[in-house]
Write a protein that holds these residues in place. Structure first.
Motif, PDB file in Angstrom:
ATOM      1  N   LEU A   2      39.471 -27.153  38.458  1.00  0.00           N
ATOM      2  CA  LEU A   2      38.039 -27.336  38.263  1.00  0.00           C
ATOM      3  C   LEU A   2      37.327 -26.136  38.878  1.00  0.00           C
ATOM      4  CD1 LEU A   2      37.511 -31.046  39.388  1.00  0.00           C
ATOM      5  CD2 LEU A   2      37.583 -30.179  37.047  1.00  0.00           C
ATOM      6  N   ALA A   4      33.350 -25.064  39.619  1.00  0.00           N
ATOM      7  CA  ALA A   4      31.901 -25.292  39.584  1.00  0.00           C
ATOM      8  C   ALA A   4      31.259 -23.929  39.779  1.00  0.00           C
ATOM      9  CB  ALA A   4      31.474 -26.243  40.689  1.00  0.00           C
ATOM     10  N   SER A   6      27.467 -21.457  39.226  1.00  0.00           N
ATOM     11  CA  SER A   6      26.047 -21.304  38.943  1.00  0.00           C
ATOM     12  C   SER A   6      25.805 -19.824  38.721  1.00  0.00           C
ATOM     13  CB  SER A   6      25.228 -21.814  40.128  1.00  0.00           C
ATOM     14  OG  SER A   6      23.863 -21.527  39.945  1.00  0.00           O
ATOM     15  N   HIS A  36      33.575 -30.151  30.452  1.00  0.00           N
ATOM     16  CA  HIS A  36      32.573 -29.593  31.374  1.00  0.00           C
ATOM     17  C   HIS A  36      31.491 -30.633  31.662  1.00  0.00           C
ATOM     18  CE1 HIS A  36      30.906 -29.008  27.387  1.00  0.00           C
ATOM     19  NE2 HIS A  36      29.717 -29.138  27.964  1.00  0.00           N
ATOM     20  N   THR A  38      27.315 -30.391  33.294  1.00  0.00           N
ATOM     21  CA  THR A  38      26.236 -29.593  33.872  1.00  0.00           C
ATOM     22  C   THR A  38      25.264 -30.524  34.569  1.00  0.00           C
ATOM     23  OG1 THR A  38      26.426 -27.907  32.154  1.00  0.00           O
ATOM     24  CG2 THR A  38      24.350 -27.992  33.342  1.00  0.00           C
ATOM     25  N   PHE A  42      24.771 -26.896  39.144  1.00  0.00           N
ATOM     26  CA  PHE A  42      26.041 -26.266  38.793  1.00  0.00           C
ATOM     27  C   PHE A  42      26.535 -26.760  37.440  1.00  0.00           C
ATOM     28  CE2 PHE A  42      26.102 -25.688  43.346  1.00  0.00           C
ATOM     29  CZ  PHE A  42      26.693 -24.439  43.501  1.00  0.00           C
ATOM     30  N   THR A  43      27.418 -25.985  36.850  1.00  0.00           N
ATOM     31  CA  THR A  43      28.214 -26.422  35.714  1.00  0.00           C
ATOM     32  C   THR A  43      29.660 -26.419  36.183  1.00  0.00           C
ATOM     33  OG1 THR A  43      26.683 -25.593  34.052  1.00  0.00           O
ATOM     34  CG2 THR A  43      28.974 -25.856  33.373  1.00  0.00           C
ATOM     35  N   THR A  44      30.369 -27.507  35.928  1.00  0.00           N
ATOM     36  CA  THR A  44      31.779 -27.613  36.293  1.00  0.00           C
ATOM     37  C   THR A  44      32.599 -27.602  35.013  1.00  0.00           C
ATOM     38  OG1 THR A  44      31.192 -28.920  38.246  1.00  0.00           O
ATOM     39  CG2 THR A  44      33.500 -28.962  37.554  1.00  0.00           C
ATOM     40  N   LEU A  86      37.902 -33.862  36.120  1.00  0.00           N
ATOM     41  CA  LEU A  86      36.452 -33.835  36.000  1.00  0.00           C
ATOM     42  C   LEU A  86      35.906 -35.248  36.160  1.00  0.00           C
ATOM     43  CD1 LEU A  86      34.148 -31.816  35.416  1.00  0.00           C
ATOM     44  CD2 LEU A  86      34.370 -32.422  33.015  1.00  0.00           C
TER      45      LEU A  86
END
Length: 101
Positions: A2, A4, A6, A36, A38, A42-44, A86
Motif C-alpha cells: 500500500l 498513501a 499526496s 485505490h 482517495t 491522501f490517495t492510497t 486496502l
C-alpha cells in the motif's frame, strides 16, 4: 504493498485552491486500474512495487504539467505476499473496535 501519497502544486490558484491539479493526479490513479481510495488528504493505492510507483510518478507528472514545482508526500506499507489490504486493514481495525464493546 500500500502506498498513501499526496501530490500538490507548490503554488495555489487565486483562491488558495489546488483542486484542479490534484484532480489531474487522481485521474491518473483512477485510470490505472489499481485498487485505490482517495480521501481529503491522501490517495492510497494497492499493488506491486513497480506498478504503484509508476502511477505515483505519472500522477506527479500530471501536477507538474500545470505547475513548475510540486510537493510529494509518501507513506508505504510493504508486506510481501499480502493482497486486499486496502480493505483488510480497515476490517481488522473495526473487528478490534467491536471486541472492545
Amino acid at each position: 504493498m500500500l502506498v498513501a501519497f499526496s501530490v500538490a502544486p507548490a503554488s495555489a490558484g487565486p483562491d488558495g485552491s489546488v483542486h484542479d491539479a490534484v484532480a489531474a493526479a487522481v485521474r491518473v490513479v483512477r485510470d490505472s486500474g489499481l485498487p485505490h481510495r482517495t480521501d481529503a488528504m491522501f490517495t492510497t493505492i494497492e499493488g506491486e512495487w513497480d506498478a504503484v510507483f509508476d502511477v505515483v510518478k505519472r500522477a506527479t507528472d500530471a501536477v507538474l504539467a500545470v505547475s513548475p514545482r510540486a510537493s510529494l508526500v509518501l507513506k508505504a506499507d510493504i508486506r510481501p505476499g499480502w493482497t486486499g489490504e486496502l480493505d483488510g486493514k480497515v476490517v481488522r481495525l473495526e473487528q478490534a473496535l467491536e471486541g472492545e464493546a
